[in-house]
Structure formats: structure tokens, C-alpha cells
Design a protein around this motif. Sequence first.
Motif, PDB file in Angstrom:
ATOM      1  N   CYS A  89      39.690  29.969  42.709  1.00 31.19           N
ATOM      2  CA  CYS A  89      39.247  31.361  42.659  1.00 31.19           C
ATOM      3  C   CYS A  89      40.395  32.199  42.104  1.00 31.19           C
ATOM      4  CB  CYS A  89      38.862  31.856  44.047  1.00 31.19           C
ATOM      5  SG  CYS A  89      38.132  33.517  44.053  1.00 31.19           S
ATOM      6  N   ALA A  90      40.216  32.742  40.911  1.00 31.80           N
ATOM      7  CA  ALA A  90      41.304  33.483  40.265  1.00 31.80           C
ATOM      8  C   ALA A  90      40.739  34.404  39.208  1.00 31.80           C
ATOM      9  CB  ALA A  90      42.308  32.509  39.631  1.00 31.80           C
ATOM     10  N   ASP A  91      41.511  35.426  38.877  1.00 33.48           N
ATOM     11  CA  ASP A  91      41.227  36.312  37.763  1.00 33.48           C
ATOM     12  C   ASP A  91      41.629  35.577  36.484  1.00 33.48           C
ATOM     13  OD1 ASP A  91      41.173  38.280  35.802  1.00 33.48           O
ATOM     14  OD2 ASP A  91      42.182  39.787  37.028  1.00 33.48           O
ATOM     15  N   GLY A  92      40.702  35.416  35.563  1.00 38.05           N
ATOM     16  CA  GLY A  92      40.986  34.691  34.336  1.00 38.05           C
ATOM     17  C   GLY A  92      42.035  35.330  33.449  1.00 38.05           C
ATOM     18  N   GLN A  93      42.416  36.568  33.751  1.00 44.48           N
ATOM     19  CA  GLN A  93      43.487  37.211  32.980  1.00 44.48           C
ATOM     20  C   GLN A  93      44.861  36.676  33.364  1.00 44.48           C
ATOM     21  OE1 GLN A  93      42.569  41.693  32.227  1.00 44.48           O
ATOM     22  NE2 GLN A  93      41.772  41.238  34.270  1.00 44.48           N
ATOM     23  N   ARG A  94      44.930  35.967  34.497  1.00 45.98           N
ATOM     24  CA  ARG A  94      46.204  35.392  34.961  1.00 45.98           C
ATOM     25  C   ARG A  94      45.906  33.994  35.513  1.00 45.98           C
ATOM     26  NH1 ARG A  94      46.088  40.677  36.138  1.00 45.98           N
ATOM     27  NH2 ARG A  94      44.999  40.307  38.102  1.00 45.98           N
ATOM     28  N   LEU A  95      45.681  33.065  34.612  1.00 46.62           N
ATOM     29  CA  LEU A  95      45.305  31.715  35.020  1.00 46.62           C
ATOM     30  C   LEU A  95      46.494  30.969  35.611  1.00 46.62           C
ATOM     31  CD1 LEU A  95      43.060  30.777  31.963  1.00 46.62           C
ATOM     32  CD2 LEU A  95      42.300  31.235  34.309  1.00 46.62           C
ATOM     33  N   PRO A  96      46.298  30.255  36.718  1.00 44.71           N
ATOM     34  CA  PRO A  96      47.410  29.581  37.401  1.00 44.71           C
ATOM     35  C   PRO A  96      47.723  28.206  36.813  1.00 44.71           C
ATOM     36  CG  PRO A  96      45.408  29.285  38.661  1.00 44.71           C
ATOM     37  CD  PRO A  96      45.033  30.154  37.482  1.00 44.71           C
TER      38      PRO A  96
END
Length: 237
Positions: A108-115
Motif C-alpha cells: 500500500c503506497a502512493d505511486g509517486q514515491r514507490l518503495p
Amino acid sequence: MVNDLDRLRTEYADREKRLAGSDLYSLTNPACLFMFQQRQRAVLRLLQAEGFGDLSRRTVLELGCGTGRVLNEYMAFGAAPETLHGVDLLPHRLKEAKRLLPHVDLVCADGQRLPYADASFDIVLQYTAFSSILDDSIKANLASEMLRILCSDGLILWYDFWLNPTNPHTKGIRSSEIRMLFPDSRLRFQRITLAPPITRRIAPWSWLTCHILESLKIFNTHYLVSIRKDRLDHTKI
């Protein structure tokens, strides 16, 4: 002012309520099955043409993976569960994806800051995620992240509509905008997917008619695009 990502969360929640009990996106619906199988055929041809016919050792990430249906397709195409990865903004959708794909890495993450580190993936997918985003800066950030995590010889596979006048919560993305999102890249476009309103009317009675209309391309509403880094041969099919 409502952030576009907050708007997206609200819209998906409202959409799930509206579609509760509906077979609109069920494979038991002849129109949905027709569009699903036609898209799969086109994707498999594209993967083969781009040299990705064997997915068994390819690392794959889907941006906006939702409930995992597309990743499940890629397992059927031959990808190994341990090489598949998915990212989505909405936790409850990921919960359903984890039920379907217990051995796939889902975040679960914001695609603008992929881990993920640079050049981590052979294939990066986006299926109708961009058209749900109305903010141009967010779309640009997502595209930049997709390029960052893509291997130098990797493939971005884009499937999204360029026209959907009946849904005010989405915005079609035309070829010129896709090119701007992925500068200094090679893009190959195909227009696929017979317009869903037409398909829903005709498919219950005649798949042959749907095939003929889709082959004309003038009634097709989606682009299937292969995107490769650092080659400036922009071709439209």
C-alpha cells in the motif's frame, strides 16, 4: 480543497457501492468476457513482439493493482508469483488482492514515491490507473517513477482509455499526452477494446459482430502501448 488522491479514494468507495451486486465487470457477462479475452490476446501478442514471451523469470510490478485481477492474469501468462509485485493506494482493495494472491508482494503506497530501487523491474504495468487521476502533476510524477524503477531494457505496458465521455470522474488520455509523460522513450500504440456501451449491446447476441467492429478500430476506446527507454522511434499502429 480536496486533494486528487483523496477524491480518488472517495470515488472508488462510491463506485463499489454503486456496483454492489452488479455483473457489469463479471466474466459471466458476455460483454465483459469479450473485452477481457480480446485484451488478453492483444497483450500476449505485444509481449511476444517485444521479446517478453517468457515471463517465468521476469520481475513485474503493477501500479494501481487494485484487487489483483491483472496480476492474476500474468500468472496465467507464465509469471512466477515470487516475481510479481503490486502497489495500490487503497488498503481494502489490497486486502482482497492478498486473499487472491497470497504469495505475491503487495504494498500500500502512493505511486509517486514507490518503495523500490532504481531499475528494479523488467515490466511495469498500468491498467486504467492514469485515467482515474485528474491532476496532471500527479500523473507526471507517476510516470517518472515508472521510468525510474524500470530496467534499462525493460518494458512499460500501458492499457487505458483515451475516450470515456460518460464518466465525469475519469479523464481519457490521448497519445500526445502519453508521449509527454514518457519523454525520450519509444512508444508503440494500438487502439483496442470496442467501446463498452457498444459491446454491452451487441455481445449477448453476436461476438462475430463485435470482432468485426473492433477490427475497424474507429469504435475502439483504449490504447495498448509498449514503452521502452531511450529510443525515439514513436510509432502508431
